[in-house]
Design a protein around this motif. Structure first.
Motif, PDB file in Angstrom:
ATOM      1  N   ILE A 237       5.564   2.035 -41.338  1.00 10.59           N
ATOM      2  CA  ILE A 237       5.281   0.700 -41.863  1.00 10.59           C
ATOM      3  C   ILE A 237       4.248  -0.007 -40.994  1.00 10.59           C
ATOM      4  CG2 ILE A 237       6.302  -1.563 -42.307  1.00 10.59           C
ATOM      5  CD1 ILE A 237       8.885  -0.101 -43.031  1.00 10.59           C
ATOM      6  N   LEU A 238       4.376   0.140 -39.666  1.00  7.82           N
ATOM      7  CA  LEU A 238       3.422  -0.517 -38.772  1.00  7.82           C
ATOM      8  C   LEU A 238       2.003  -0.011 -38.972  1.00  7.82           C
ATOM      9  CD1 LEU A 238       5.400  -0.628 -35.425  1.00  7.82           C
ATOM     10  CD2 LEU A 238       4.657  -2.569 -36.788  1.00  7.82           C
ATOM     11  N   GLU A 239       1.869   1.242 -39.361  1.00  4.89           N
ATOM     12  CA  GLU A 239       0.545   1.823 -39.542  1.00  4.89           C
ATOM     13  C   GLU A 239      -0.170   1.247 -40.764  1.00  4.89           C
ATOM     14  OE1 GLU A 239      -1.348   6.305 -39.336  1.00  4.89           O
ATOM     15  OE2 GLU A 239       0.747   6.036 -39.858  1.00  4.89           O
ATOM     16  N   LEU A 240       0.590   0.830 -41.760  1.00  6.00           N
ATOM     17  CA  LEU A 240      -0.008   0.387 -43.020  1.00  6.00           C
ATOM     18  C   LEU A 240      -0.082  -1.130 -43.183  1.00  6.00           C
ATOM     19  CD1 LEU A 240       1.733   2.987 -45.331  1.00  6.00           C
ATOM     20  CD2 LEU A 240      -0.586   3.072 -44.412  1.00  6.00           C
ATOM     21  N   MET A 241       0.561  -1.886 -42.304  1.00  8.31           N
ATOM     22  CA  MET A 241       0.551  -3.343 -42.458  1.00  8.31           C
ATOM     23  C   MET A 241      -0.783  -3.919 -41.981  1.00  8.31           C
ATOM     24  SD  MET A 241       4.433  -4.475 -41.726  1.00  8.31           S
ATOM     25  CE  MET A 241       4.107  -6.097 -42.246  1.00  8.31           C
ATOM     26  N   PRO A 242      -1.249  -5.001 -42.607  1.00  9.80           N
ATOM     27  CA  PRO A 242      -2.585  -5.513 -42.307  1.00  9.80           C
ATOM     28  C   PRO A 242      -2.657  -6.481 -41.129  1.00  9.80           C
ATOM     29  CG  PRO A 242      -1.662  -6.723 -44.128  1.00  9.80           C
ATOM     30  CD  PRO A 242      -0.661  -5.656 -43.766  1.00  9.80           C
ATOM     31  N   TYR A 243      -1.560  -6.732 -40.429  1.00  8.82           N
ATOM     32  CA  TYR A 243      -1.563  -7.736 -39.375  1.00  8.82           C
ATOM     33  C   TYR A 243      -2.219  -7.212 -38.100  1.00  8.82           C
ATOM     34  CZ  TYR A 243       1.790  -9.758 -42.564  1.00  8.82           C
ATOM     35  OH  TYR A 243       2.397 -10.239 -43.674  1.00  8.82           O
ATOM     36  N   ARG A 244      -2.759  -8.137 -37.302  1.00  7.83           N
ATOM     37  CA  ARG A 244      -3.517  -7.773 -36.120  1.00  7.83           C
ATOM     38  C   ARG A 244      -2.651  -7.151 -35.024  1.00  7.83           C
ATOM     39  NH1 ARG A 244      -6.731 -12.335 -32.832  1.00  7.83           N
ATOM     40  NH2 ARG A 244      -5.041 -12.186 -31.373  1.00  7.83           N
ATOM     41  N   GLY A 245      -1.393  -7.577 -34.910  1.00  2.58           N
ATOM     42  CA  GLY A 245      -0.527  -7.082 -33.843  1.00  2.58           C
ATOM     43  C   GLY A 245       0.178  -5.781 -34.160  1.00  2.58           C
ATOM     44  N   CYS A 246       0.033  -5.261 -35.368  1.00  2.00           N
ATOM     45  CA  CYS A 246       0.757  -4.045 -35.747  1.00  2.00           C
ATOM     46  C   CYS A 246       0.239  -2.806 -35.038  1.00  2.00           C
ATOM     47  CB  CYS A 246       0.696  -3.840 -37.256  1.00  2.00           C
ATOM     48  SG  CYS A 246       1.679  -5.014 -38.173  1.00  2.00           S
ATOM     49  N   TYR A 247      -1.059  -2.693 -34.875  1.00 11.94           N
ATOM     50  CA  TYR A 247      -1.617  -1.478 -34.276  1.00 11.94           C
ATOM     51  C   TYR A 247      -1.239  -1.312 -32.801  1.00 11.94           C
ATOM     52  CZ  TYR A 247      -4.827   2.263 -33.129  1.00 11.94           C
ATOM     53  OH  TYR A 247      -5.353   3.447 -32.695  1.00 11.94           O
ATOM     54  N   PRO A 248      -1.301  -2.372 -31.959  1.00  8.88           N
ATOM     55  CA  PRO A 248      -0.840  -2.178 -30.575  1.00  8.88           C
ATOM     56  C   PRO A 248       0.644  -1.825 -30.473  1.00  8.88           C
ATOM     57  CG  PRO A 248      -2.170  -4.150 -30.724  1.00  8.88           C
ATOM     58  CD  PRO A 248      -1.950  -3.663 -32.121  1.00  8.88           C
ATOM     59  N   ILE A 249       1.473  -2.389 -31.334  1.00 13.54           N
ATOM     60  CA  ILE A 249       2.895  -2.058 -31.318  1.00 13.54           C
ATOM     61  C   ILE A 249       3.112  -0.629 -31.819  1.00 13.54           C
ATOM     62  CG2 ILE A 249       5.152  -2.668 -32.278  1.00 13.54           C
ATOM     63  CD1 ILE A 249       4.190  -5.561 -32.319  1.00 13.54           C
ATOM     64  N   PHE A 250       2.324  -0.224 -32.804  1.00  8.96           N
ATOM     65  CA  PHE A 250       2.374   1.153 -33.302  1.00  8.96           C
ATOM     66  C   PHE A 250       2.040   2.142 -32.193  1.00  8.96           C
ATOM     67  CE2 PHE A 250      -0.306   4.574 -35.119  1.00  8.96           C
ATOM     68  CZ  PHE A 250       0.664   5.241 -35.855  1.00  8.96           C
ATOM     69  N   LYS A 251       0.973   1.866 -31.434  1.00  4.16           N
ATOM     70  CA  LYS A 251       0.606   2.724 -30.311  1.00  4.16           C
ATOM     71  C   LYS A 251       1.693   2.733 -29.238  1.00  4.16           C
ATOM     72  CE  LYS A 251      -3.404   2.190 -28.551  1.00  4.16           C
ATOM     73  NZ  LYS A 251      -4.753   1.777 -28.108  1.00  4.16           N
ATOM     74  N   LEU A 252       2.333   1.594 -29.007  1.00  2.00           N
ATOM     75  CA  LEU A 252       3.379   1.481 -27.998  1.00  2.00           C
ATOM     76  C   LEU A 252       4.603   2.314 -28.360  1.00  2.00           C
ATOM     77  CD1 LEU A 252       4.228  -0.110 -25.413  1.00  2.00           C
ATOM     78  CD2 LEU A 252       5.275  -1.725 -26.962  1.00  2.00           C
ATOM     79  N   VAL A 253       4.998   2.289 -29.627  1.00  2.00           N
ATOM     80  CA  VAL A 253       6.159   3.065 -30.077  1.00  2.00           C
ATOM     81  C   VAL A 253       5.883   4.562 -29.948  1.00  2.00           C
ATOM     82  CG1 VAL A 253       7.537   3.646 -32.114  1.00  2.00           C
ATOM     83  CG2 VAL A 253       7.072   1.271 -31.581  1.00  2.00           C
ATOM     84  N   TYR A 254       4.698   4.987 -30.352  1.00  4.90           N
ATOM     85  CA  TYR A 254       4.367   6.407 -30.238  1.00  4.90           C
ATOM     86  C   TYR A 254       4.231   6.852 -28.785  1.00  4.90           C
ATOM     87  CZ  TYR A 254       4.027   7.841 -35.029  1.00  4.90           C
ATOM     88  OH  TYR A 254       4.349   8.197 -36.308  1.00  4.90           O
ATOM     89  N   SER A 255       3.745   5.968 -27.933  1.00  2.01           N
ATOM     90  CA  SER A 255       3.641   6.298 -26.514  1.00  2.01           C
ATOM     91  C   SER A 255       5.023   6.429 -25.882  1.00  2.01           C
ATOM     92  CB  SER A 255       2.830   5.223 -25.800  1.00  2.01           C
ATOM     93  OG  SER A 255       2.819   5.454 -24.423  1.00  2.01           O
ATOM     94  N   ALA A 256       5.949   5.536 -26.246  1.00  2.00           N
ATOM     95  CA  ALA A 256       7.311   5.618 -25.716  1.00  2.00           C
ATOM     96  C   ALA A 256       8.001   6.895 -26.193  1.00  2.00           C
ATOM     97  CB  ALA A 256       8.113   4.390 -26.148  1.00  2.00           C
ATOM     98  N   ALA A 257       7.774   7.281 -27.453  1.00  2.00           N
ATOM     99  CA  ALA A 257       8.368   8.521 -27.970  1.00  2.00           C
ATOM    100  C   ALA A 257       7.769   9.746 -27.283  1.00  2.00           C
ATOM    101  CB  ALA A 257       8.157   8.601 -29.483  1.00  2.00           C
ATOM    102  N   ALA A 258       6.471   9.717 -27.026  1.00  2.00           N
ATOM    103  CA  ALA A 258       5.834  10.836 -26.336  1.00  2.00           C
ATOM    104  C   ALA A 258       6.325  10.951 -24.896  1.00  2.00           C
ATOM    105  CB  ALA A 258       4.313  10.671 -26.354  1.00  2.00           C
ATOM    106  N   ASN A 259       6.527   9.813 -24.221  1.00  2.00           N
ATOM    107  CA  ASN A 259       7.064   9.842 -22.863  1.00  2.00           C
ATOM    108  C   ASN A 259       8.482  10.392 -22.849  1.00  2.00           C
ATOM    109  OD1 ASN A 259       4.780   8.827 -21.714  1.00  2.00           O
ATOM    110  ND2 ASN A 259       5.493   6.717 -21.664  1.00  2.00           N
ATOM    111  N   ALA A 260       9.294  10.011 -23.827  1.00  2.00           N
ATOM    112  CA  ALA A 260      10.674  10.491 -23.878  1.00  2.00           C
ATOM    113  C   ALA A 260      10.722  11.996 -24.140  1.00  2.00           C
ATOM    114  CB  ALA A 260      11.450   9.748 -24.956  1.00  2.00           C
ATOM    115  N   SER A 261       9.864  12.480 -25.013  1.00  2.00           N
ATOM    116  CA  SER A 261       9.891  13.911 -25.313  1.00  2.00           C
ATOM    117  C   SER A 261       9.309  14.733 -24.160  1.00  2.00           C
ATOM    118  CB  SER A 261       9.132  14.200 -26.605  1.00  2.00           C
ATOM    119  OG  SER A 261       7.766  13.907 -26.431  1.00  2.00           O
ATOM    120  N   HIS A 262       8.294  14.211 -23.494  1.00  2.00           N
ATOM    121  CA  HIS A 262       7.670  14.964 -22.404  1.00  2.00           C
ATOM    122  C   HIS A 262       8.504  14.922 -21.126  1.00  2.00           C
ATOM    123  CE1 HIS A 262       4.875  15.545 -18.983  1.00  2.00           C
ATOM    124  NE2 HIS A 262       4.408  16.507 -19.771  1.00  2.00           N
TER     125      HIS A 262
END
Length: 117
Positions: free
Chosen positions: A2-27
């Motif tokens: 949902i964050l990837e498709l929403m048009p708001y300005r703050g969605c993309y940094p939060i989207f990157k943050l969630v994926y970064s946290a998931a990548a850190n947890a898996s690595h």
């Protein structure tokens, strides 16, 4: 998704943050990204950057730009499923507790890699 498709300005940094946290947890912890769930997300006030903008007749106008700290805490839901299976196994009559190996990580109090700021 949902964050990837929403048009708001703050969605993309939060989207990157969630994926970064998931990548850190898996690595770093070895968890699967499909089993991770956001258990807590909070936004706190950060530093305020103060600038002066020049105006007419030699005067200045203060500009305050506020920032924020975003904290995302992830939990592994497969650990809960293992714990429930462990409890169901213990309730059966005549079972021994020696064969069960359950590894749990306290994700909230350990901080570190789980809190992404």
């Amino acid at each position: 998704m949902i964050l990837e498709l929403m048009p708001y300005r703050g969605c993309y940094p939060i989207f990157k943050l969630v994926y970064s946290a998931a990548a850190n947890a898996s690595h770093n912890k070895g968890f699967k990204e499909t089993n991770l769930v956001i258990s807590k997300a909070e936004v706190n006030q950060g530093n305020t950057v103060k600038k002066l903008k020049p105006r007419a007749r030699g005067r200045s106008y203060p500009i305050k730009r506020s920032t924020c700290h975003i904290t995302i805490v992830l939990e592994d839901i497969s650990l809960y499923q293992q714990y429930e299976e462990y409890l169901m196994y213990l309730k059966k009559p005549g079972c021994s507790n020696e064969n069960i190996n359950l590894t749990c990580y306290d994700t909230y109090s350990s901080g570190g890699l789980w809190d992404k700021k």
